[in-house]
Design a protein around this motif. Structure first.
Motif, PDB file in Angstrom:
ATOM      1  N   GLU A 185       0.520  -1.779  -1.790  1.00  0.00           N
ATOM      2  CA  GLU A 185       1.255  -0.698  -1.111  1.00  0.00           C
ATOM      3  C   GLU A 185       2.290  -0.044  -2.031  1.00  0.00           C
ATOM      4  OE1 GLU A 185       2.712  -4.656   0.669  1.00  0.00           O
ATOM      5  OE2 GLU A 185       0.810  -3.771   0.086  1.00  0.00           O
ATOM      6  N   THR A 186       2.697  -0.754  -3.083  1.00  0.00           N
ATOM      7  CA  THR A 186       3.588  -0.145  -4.077  1.00  0.00           C
ATOM      8  C   THR A 186       2.839   0.964  -4.809  1.00  0.00           C
ATOM      9  OG1 THR A 186       4.667  -2.288  -4.366  1.00  0.00           O
ATOM     10  CG2 THR A 186       5.109  -0.607  -6.033  1.00  0.00           C
ATOM     11  N   GLU A 187       1.599   0.685  -5.140  1.00  0.00           N
ATOM     12  CA  GLU A 187       0.761   1.692  -5.791  1.00  0.00           C
ATOM     13  C   GLU A 187       0.528   2.882  -4.854  1.00  0.00           C
ATOM     14  OE1 GLU A 187      -3.044   1.533  -8.791  1.00  0.00           O
ATOM     15  OE2 GLU A 187      -2.228  -0.305  -7.961  1.00  0.00           O
ATOM     16  N   GLU A 188       0.308   2.609  -3.583  1.00  0.00           N
ATOM     17  CA  GLU A 188       0.123   3.686  -2.598  1.00  0.00           C
ATOM     18  C   GLU A 188       1.379   4.552  -2.495  1.00  0.00           C
ATOM     19  OE1 GLU A 188      -1.100   1.957   1.136  1.00  0.00           O
ATOM     20  OE2 GLU A 188      -2.724   0.852   0.162  1.00  0.00           O
ATOM     21  N   LEU A 189       2.553   3.931  -2.557  1.00  0.00           N
ATOM     22  CA  LEU A 189       3.809   4.669  -2.512  1.00  0.00           C
ATOM     23  C   LEU A 189       3.907   5.634  -3.689  1.00  0.00           C
ATOM     24  CD1 LEU A 189       6.675   5.186  -1.387  1.00  0.00           C
ATOM     25  CD2 LEU A 189       7.432   3.223  -2.759  1.00  0.00           C
ATOM     26  N   VAL A 190       3.575   5.174  -4.879  1.00  0.00           N
ATOM     27  CA  VAL A 190       3.623   6.034  -6.064  1.00  0.00           C
ATOM     28  C   VAL A 190       2.646   7.196  -5.920  1.00  0.00           C
ATOM     29  CG1 VAL A 190       3.185   6.143  -8.557  1.00  0.00           C
ATOM     30  CG2 VAL A 190       4.482   4.240  -7.599  1.00  0.00           C
ATOM     31  N   VAL A 191       1.461   6.927  -5.413  1.00  0.00           N
ATOM     32  CA  VAL A 191       0.468   7.994  -5.207  1.00  0.00           C
ATOM     33  C   VAL A 191       1.006   9.040  -4.230  1.00  0.00           C
ATOM     34  CG1 VAL A 191      -1.822   8.519  -4.246  1.00  0.00           C
ATOM     35  CG2 VAL A 191      -1.525   6.573  -5.801  1.00  0.00           C
ATOM     36  N   LEU A 192       1.607   8.603  -3.135  1.00  0.00           N
ATOM     37  CA  LEU A 192       2.162   9.544  -2.151  1.00  0.00           C
ATOM     38  C   LEU A 192       3.265  10.407  -2.758  1.00  0.00           C
ATOM     39  CD1 LEU A 192       2.333   7.271   1.016  1.00  0.00           C
ATOM     40  CD2 LEU A 192       0.846   9.256   0.676  1.00  0.00           C
ATOM     41  N   VAL A 193       4.151   9.790  -3.518  1.00  0.00           N
ATOM     42  CA  VAL A 193       5.241  10.542  -4.158  1.00  0.00           C
ATOM     43  C   VAL A 193       4.668  11.533  -5.162  1.00  0.00           C
ATOM     44  CG1 VAL A 193       7.236  10.341  -5.705  1.00  0.00           C
ATOM     45  CG2 VAL A 193       6.971   8.752  -3.792  1.00  0.00           C
ATOM     46  N   GLU A 194       3.735  11.072  -5.977  1.00  0.00           N
ATOM     47  CA  GLU A 194       3.118  11.945  -6.979  1.00  0.00           C
ATOM     48  C   GLU A 194       2.437  13.141  -6.312  1.00  0.00           C
ATOM     49  OE1 GLU A 194      -0.301  11.756 -10.451  1.00  0.00           O
ATOM     50  OE2 GLU A 194      -0.107  10.116  -9.036  1.00  0.00           O
ATOM     51  N   GLU A 195       1.650  12.885  -5.290  1.00  0.00           N
ATOM     52  CA  GLU A 195       0.952  13.979  -4.597  1.00  0.00           C
ATOM     53  C   GLU A 195       1.937  14.960  -3.979  1.00  0.00           C
ATOM     54  OE1 GLU A 195      -1.587  11.914  -1.855  1.00  0.00           O
ATOM     55  OE2 GLU A 195      -3.141  11.558  -3.390  1.00  0.00           O
TER      56      GLU A 195
END
Length: 151
Positions: free
Chosen positions: A30-40
């Motif tokens: 979910e840490t990786e998912e958080l980074v993806v959401l912020v990046e997008e």
């Protein structure tokens, strides 16, 4: 009963290979998912702001930077991002951030944000975003954890 990340001493996180050794927490999916959401989100805002003139840096405060997975990944992917990363027990991210060419955009602070909030405001100033993905386990679930997770 040692996590494989600690045995091999590193772990891949998005486009980076991070050093892993206790007591640093291993980044969760979910840490990786958080980074993806912020990046997008930032990339979509950037496209919308193209007609607004020159772009300024985007500033983050990361509370509890741990292994550096979030801050290093965002810095690596987004050249206009600057991050102040805070942790009560600071691990050495300087070597990795410099090797990646990111140390000029990363400010590492060691402090307890609850005890040193005035110092944090002085050091960090105003930021656009605050990001954090602290470890979490419900108290009632502690007895169910595997020993290596509990430690």
């Amino acid at each position: 009963r040692m996590p494989v990340q600690y045995v091999i001493g590193e772990w891949d996180f998005r486009h980076l290979t991070l050093k892993m050794k206790p007591p640093v927490f291993i980044p969760r999916p979910e840490t990786e998912e958080l980074v993806v959401l912020v990046e997008e989100d930032l990339l979509s805002q950037d496209k919308a702001d193209i007609s607004a003139g020159p772009h300024r840096d985007i500033t983050f405060l990361e509370v509890g930077c741990g292994s550096g997975a979030i801050c290093l990944s965002l810095l690596h992917l987004l050249p206009r991002v600057r991050i102040t990363a805070v942790k009560s027990v600071l691990i050495s991210l300087n070597t990795l951030s410099c090797r990646l060419g990111l140390c000029d955009r990363l400010n590492l602070l060691q402090m307890d944000i609850l005890l040193d909030s005035h110092q944090l405001v002085r050091e960090c100033g105003a930021v656009d975003f605050i990001i954090s993905n602290p470890p979490y386990v419900f108290s009632e679930d502690m007895n169910e954890l595997e020993p290596e997770i509990l430690q």
